[in-house]
Design a protein around this motif. Structure first.
Motif, mmCIF file in Angstrom:
data_model
loop_
_atom_site.group_PDB
_atom_site.id
_atom_site.type_symbol
_atom_site.label_atom_id
_atom_site.label_comp_id
_atom_site.label_asym_id
_atom_site.label_seq_id
_atom_site.Cartn_x
_atom_site.Cartn_y
_atom_site.Cartn_z
ATOM 1 N N ASN A 137 0.808 -1.219 0.000
ATOM 2 C CA ASN A 137 0.000 0.000 0.000
ATOM 3 C C ASN A 137 0.846 1.276 0.000
ATOM 4 O OD1 ASN A 137 -2.470 -1.341 -0.030
ATOM 5 N ND2 ASN A 137 -2.549 -1.498 2.199
ATOM 6 N N ALA A 138 2.140 1.137 0.131
ATOM 7 C CA ALA A 138 3.014 2.313 0.176
ATOM 8 C C ALA A 138 3.091 2.965 -1.202
ATOM 9 C CB ALA A 138 4.405 1.891 0.648
ATOM 10 N N PRO A 139 3.279 4.291 -1.219
ATOM 11 C CA PRO A 139 3.387 5.179 -0.061
ATOM 12 C C PRO A 139 2.021 5.584 0.483
ATOM 13 C CG PRO A 139 3.647 6.457 -2.066
ATOM 14 C CD PRO A 139 3.511 5.020 -2.492
ATOM 15 N N HIS A 140 2.023 6.009 1.729
ATOM 16 C CA HIS A 140 0.800 6.418 2.406
ATOM 17 C C HIS A 140 0.725 7.938 2.429
ATOM 18 C CE1 HIS A 140 1.581 2.319 3.832
ATOM 19 N NE2 HIS A 140 0.259 2.221 4.010
ATOM 20 N N THR A 141 -0.371 8.479 1.933
ATOM 21 C CA THR A 141 -0.519 9.938 1.849
ATOM 22 C C THR A 141 -1.211 10.484 3.100
ATOM 23 O OG1 THR A 141 -2.661 9.765 0.762
ATOM 24 C CG2 THR A 141 -0.712 9.822 -0.659
ATOM 25 N N LEU A 142 -1.122 11.797 3.279
ATOM 26 C CA LEU A 142 -1.794 12.440 4.409
ATOM 27 C C LEU A 142 -3.304 12.268 4.298
ATOM 28 C CD1 LEU A 142 -1.527 14.210 6.939
ATOM 29 C CD2 LEU A 142 -1.601 16.216 5.447
ATOM 30 N N ALA A 143 -3.819 12.351 3.077
ATOM 31 C CA ALA A 143 -5.266 12.179 2.880
ATOM 32 C C ALA A 143 -5.714 10.794 3.326
ATOM 33 C CB ALA A 143 -5.612 12.410 1.415
ATOM 34 N N MET A 144 -4.909 9.805 3.040
ATOM 35 C CA MET A 144 -5.229 8.428 3.414
ATOM 36 C C MET A 144 -5.204 8.271 4.942
ATOM 37 S SD MET A 144 -3.117 5.099 2.125
ATOM 38 C CE MET A 144 -3.601 3.425 2.542
ATOM 39 N N LEU A 145 -4.194 8.892 5.568
ATOM 40 C CA LEU A 145 -4.025 8.735 7.018
ATOM 41 C C LEU A 145 -5.060 9.514 7.819
ATOM 42 C CD1 LEU A 145 -1.786 7.144 8.634
ATOM 43 C CD2 LEU A 145 -1.406 7.337 6.176
ATOM 44 N N THR A 146 -5.609 10.579 7.220
ATOM 45 C CA THR A 146 -6.573 11.407 7.967
ATOM 46 C C THR A 146 -8.019 11.136 7.567
ATOM 47 O OG1 THR A 146 -6.227 13.186 6.347
ATOM 48 C CG2 THR A 146 -4.920 13.268 8.376
#
Length: 949
Positions: free
Chosen positions: A886-895
């Motif tokens: 799943n990398a890379p993980h974006t800020l949108a994904m994490l929030t």
């Protein structure tokens, strides 16, 4: 300790770190490590004979004083080079900003979205002004772009059965002289016959496959090529046009006339003259030729969430894949300069560009009008910015130079004057005064520009351009500054973390090396200015040539090649000329190990050589016996061997002197690829190992920044018997007594950035250069020792050591469903750019730390790689929903409100403690490369428009 020594600032590990590093590596000191790494028989016995190292302060004083010897006159020489205004907001926020100039080629697109968007803007500008369908993200200069156009048209002719055997290429006598010289160089080896003449009397015979025109012509005349191009089409002859990009704001585009290729330079879009470079060349063509198109193309694709994302498109057509079957060897673009040129278009927008173009034209018309009143006849009946005046050239030159003006003197009775966006009313009056003095007449002061137009109505541009929002919303400095910063935040560069790319040498680009580039005495010099005005430049350039001669052990250097691939080609062309001078022009076999860079076989093919690939052993070394057998097999036609030392696999091969000896015994020359020269400097050199010519990547070993994929400089250094063949220039004589024709447009190539390498060598001195090489080897072996806790290092030297780089094998992780690409993308979550992926061995990472990375940064990278190794252990082939895939993980994904992954947000975004202190966020998820190639979009139009179409 000399705390003001530049070496202390450039070299990363502190003296107090060294014992810990030696202990980790398993040696007592650097001497033991070098003994176990380096073949003793090629070791230099004394330090390089270079001037004592300067401190940063001493160097700045020196370079400022040297710059004062450059007399920067108002140069109206033209010939493809025009003074331009570099908007201060672009100079400060891009040209002088390490966030832009230290980035690498955007092979890892998820952390290069800002640079990719800036290049998409550049491509859009080129496409719309040229009237073509597709453009690349820049080439090296106008002349080499013209040569690439000729090669493309030669390649695509084979699709037309009637043109299969056509080998003639017509070049208009209006073409710039430096372009003609480069065309002469590039045409001969591949069997193209150049025919130079007047396009108005061209006979369109069947044995021509293509034509090169200049628009406007070299001395300013504008021709309407519409009928010519229509006739060429009826004869199946393809047409390339070299065009002035600012004139295309005012003039009908070549694409609207039916051209097949349009090339040129974007230098006058806010890029300093710099005594010839670096400048971003442009190349635009029809979409049907996209597979033969040279250089990089930025395309629109989508990421794992279906969101718009940018990437480099159609990479399978490039030399690294196609090798000797590639139509071009071009590896470096001029990304930093293309970004500046594209941003110039963004800042001014279509209205601003029209204002500039109209002003330039009105200025030229005003000068003609005033000179006519003094009795001087102007020859061109239609022009944009350049007038050709009948006058006594010698008399005009004397008075002009006395008043600090440079014109171009076409012959004894004609003076060419090219105006530009910096030409003011004061300049107009000064120019008129020069002619008035020669004529012995008075004149009235000019107070306003003429309203007349000397562009034919039929050639006035009527089509719109740059209507996209990006070119119409950033006209204030605040807006552009924020836009530039927005893009910068999307890119990972050296000012964030180390970029450990094997073979690419992403070392520190020290501020003291970079600052002089902004000084007007250096950045505003025309490449064809008289030598008497360029004393500072010529002193610096010749001193740099001497420094490189000492470092390589060779007798002569040319700085003209403006990329590493150009350097390869130049070296091979010099070898070709040498054989021909001895009556052995039949020698055309180039032996190239299978592990070589893809540019090597592509360059050899361009130089008219036949490539014979030699084997590599299981240990990653050259198969000496196979190479020897092939050298003996082809001894009657052997031209050269192309070898990289240390090898592409990161090993100092002890058989190197044996190899060079039997190549010479069989009549061949030894070309050494200088990609890994940073592992030789001060310890050995190409002359010692028996090479005859090497190219150097100044953008690797000698600290010129990569600029996101360029600028680069690729000089060649040669042994005494090859010096006479070094390339020349048709306007400024440089090179050897029996020089080959030009390799690139300017006499000294990208002269401005040569200041950086001059500063690097001058501030390090012999001891600092040697210590840099020793530290690069130490850093690599330190990382090797640490990474062996979790990874297999693929190749080592005879005593188990790496050179300056190493390859770690990731192929065994396939059984757990993990590919090397997954590791590369996961490194982004840890704040690092991936090392070189799958080169020179598929499924591997090639890691090179360089000398300028400190121990803490080396440890951070090793900690990240070992942490990823634990994540690999937890993966299974059946489970594709893991932190690596799943990398890379974006800020949108994490929030996002929902989180359905089988691992925590903490593990995804902050896998190690150091990451939380300095987090870099990729702005897109993993990009779908195949989608982008299937749906090629390479301009600013929104992707929805193409999907709907």
């Amino acid at each position: 300790m000399k705390t003001n020594a530049f070496a202390l600032r450039h070299i990363g590990p502190r003296p107090t770190d060294l014992q810990h590093m030696f202990n980790t590596v398993g040696v007592k000191d650097i001497d033991q490590l070098l003994f176990e790494t380096f073949p003793d028989k090629i070791r230099l016995q004394k330090d390089l004979e270079l001037d004592p190292a300067m401190t940063e302060y001493e160097y700045m004083s020196h370079i400022t004083e040297l710059g004062s010897k450059n007399k920067v006159y108002r140069s109206m020489i033209g010939l493809g080079y025009h003074e331009a205004i570099v908007p201060a907001v672009i100079q400060r926020n891009i040209f002088e900003n390490p966030g832009w100039y230290t980035a690498y080629t955007p092979y890892q697109a998820e952390i290069a979205q800002g640079r990719l968007e800036a290049l998409l803007n550049f491509q859009t500008t080129v496409i719309e002004l040229s009237g073509m369908e597709i453009a690349n993200a820049s080439l090296l200069d106008e002349s080499t772009a013209a040569a690439e156009a000729m090669a493309l048209l030669f390649d695509v002719r084979t699709r037309d059965q009637k043109k299969n055997n056509a080998n003639k290429f017509f070049v208009s006598e209006e073409v710039l002289p430096q372009t003609l010289s480069v065309l002469q160089t590039r045409s001969t080896p591949i069997g193209i016959e150049l025919v130079v003449g007047n396009h108005e009397t061209f006979d369109f015979s069947e044995d021509f496959f293509g034509v090169m025109l200049q628009y406007p012509g070299k001395f300013g005349q504008i021709h309407d090529y519409g009928d010519f191009i229509n006739t060429a089409k009826t004869k199946d002859i393809k047409v390339a046009v070299a065009a002035d990009i600012l004139s295309l704001v005012r003039l009908k585009s070549p694409g609207e006339m039916g051209a097949d290729v349009v090339v040129g330079t974007t230098q006058r879009f806010g890029i300093p003259l710099g005594f010839g470079g670096p400048h971003a060349g442009f190349f635009a063509t029809k979409e049907e030729y996209k597979r033969s198109m040279p250089g990089r193309i930025i395309g629109v694709s989508q990421d794992a969430n279906g969101n718009r994302a940018l990437r480099m498109a159609l990479q399978t057509r490039e030399q690294h894949i196609k090798r000797e079957k590639a139509t071009s060897n071009i590896c470096t673009a001029q990304v930093l300069l293309a970004v500046m040129a594209g941003m110039y278009a963004v800042y001014h927008g279509p209205n601003g560009l029209r204002f500039i173009a109209n002003n330039v034209h009105a200025t030229a018309v005003t000068i003609e009008t005033e000179l006519a009143q003094l009795g001087f006849e102007q020859v061109n009946d239609a022009y944009f910015d350049t007038i050709l005046v009948k006058a006594d050239a010698a008399k005009i030159k004397e008075v002009a130079e006395k008043n600090n003006y440079n014109f171009f003197y076409a012959d004894a009775n004609h003076v060419s004057i090219s105006v530009n966006e910096t030409t003011s009313l004061k300049d107009i009056n000064n120019i008129v005064a020069i002619f008035a003095e020669v004529a012995g007449k008075s004149f009235e002061t000019v107070t306003e520009l003429s309203g007349l137009a000397l562009v034919p109505v039929s050639l006035e541009r009527t089509s719109a351009f740059l209507e996209h929002e990006v070119f119409n919303t950033h006209q204030s400095e605040s807006q552009l500054m924020r836009y530039i910063k927005k893009l910068e935040r999307k890119d990972l560069a050296l000012n964030h973390s180390m970029i450990s790319l094997g073979s690419c040498t992403m070392k520190l680009n020290a501020a003291a090396e970079m600052l002089p580039l902004s000084l007007p005495n250096w950045n505003n010099m025309h490449p064809f200015a008289p030598a008497s005005q360029a004393e500072g430049y010529l002193t610096m350039l010749h001193k740099l040539e001497e420094q490189l001669n000492v470092i390589t052990g060779f007798a002569g250097t040319t700085l003209q090649p403006n990329s590493g691939a150009q350097g390869e080609y130049a070296g091979l062309m010099v070898i070709r000329a040498y054989h021909e001078s001895r009556g052995e022009g039949h020698r055309n076999i180039a032996l190239i190990p299978s592990s070589a860079h893809g540019t090597n076989p592509a360059s050899a093919a361009m130089a008219g050589m036949k490539v014979v690939v030699t084997k590599t052993t299981e240990e990653g070394n050259i198969d000496v016996e196979d190479l020897r057998a092939k050298a003996e097999q082809y001894k009657d036609s052997l031209s050269c061997v192309m070898i990289t030392y240390p090898s592409t696999h990161g090993v100092y091969e002890s058989s190197i002197i044996e190899i060079t000896s039997f190549i010479h015994e069989n009549g061949g020359q030894v070309y050494m690829d200088g990609a890994n020269m940073n592992a030789q400097v001060g310890l050995t050199n190409p002359a010692t190992i028996g090479a005859d010519v090497c190219h150097l990547n100044l953008h690797k070993t000698f600290a010129i920044p990569h600029g996101g994929g360029g600028p680069g400089v690729g000089p060649i250094c040669v042994a005494q018997h090859l010096v006479e063949f070094l390339p020349t220039n048709p306007i400024v004589k440089v090179g050897g007594d029996n020089a080959i024709t030009a390799i690139s447009a300017a006499p000294y190539g990208s002269a401005l950035v040569c200041l950086i390498s001059y500063g690097y060598i001058s501030m390090l001195g012999a001891e600092g250069l040697r210590k840099s090489t020793e530290t690069a080897i130490l850093n690599a072996n330190y990382m090797k020792a640490r990474l062996q806790e979790g990874y297999e290092v693929l190749y080592s030297g005879e005593r188990g050591r790496a050179a300056h780089e190493m390859i770690i094998d990731c192929r065994m992780f396939k059984s757990q469903g993990i590919e090397v690409t997954d590791i590369a993308k996961r490194l982004m979550d840890y704040g690092f750019h991936a090392p070189t992926v799958s080169f020179p061995v598929a499924g591997t990472l090639m890691i090179e730390p360089t000398e300028s990375e400190d121990l803490a940064e080396l440890d951070r990278f090793c900690d990240a790689m070992l942490s990823i190794r634990k994540e690999i252990e937890a993966a299974t082939a059946e489970d594709t929903n893991n932190v690596l895939k799943n990398a890379p993980h974006t800020l949108a994904m994490l929030t996002a409100e929902t989180w359905e992954q089988p691992y925590s947000r903490q593990q995804a975004a902050y896998p190690l403690e150091y990451v939380s202190e300095n987090k870099f966020w990729p702005t897109v998820r993993r990009i779908d490369d195949a989608y982008g190639d299937r749906n090629l979009v390479c301009s600013c139009a929104p992707i929805e428009a193409y999907m709907e179409a």
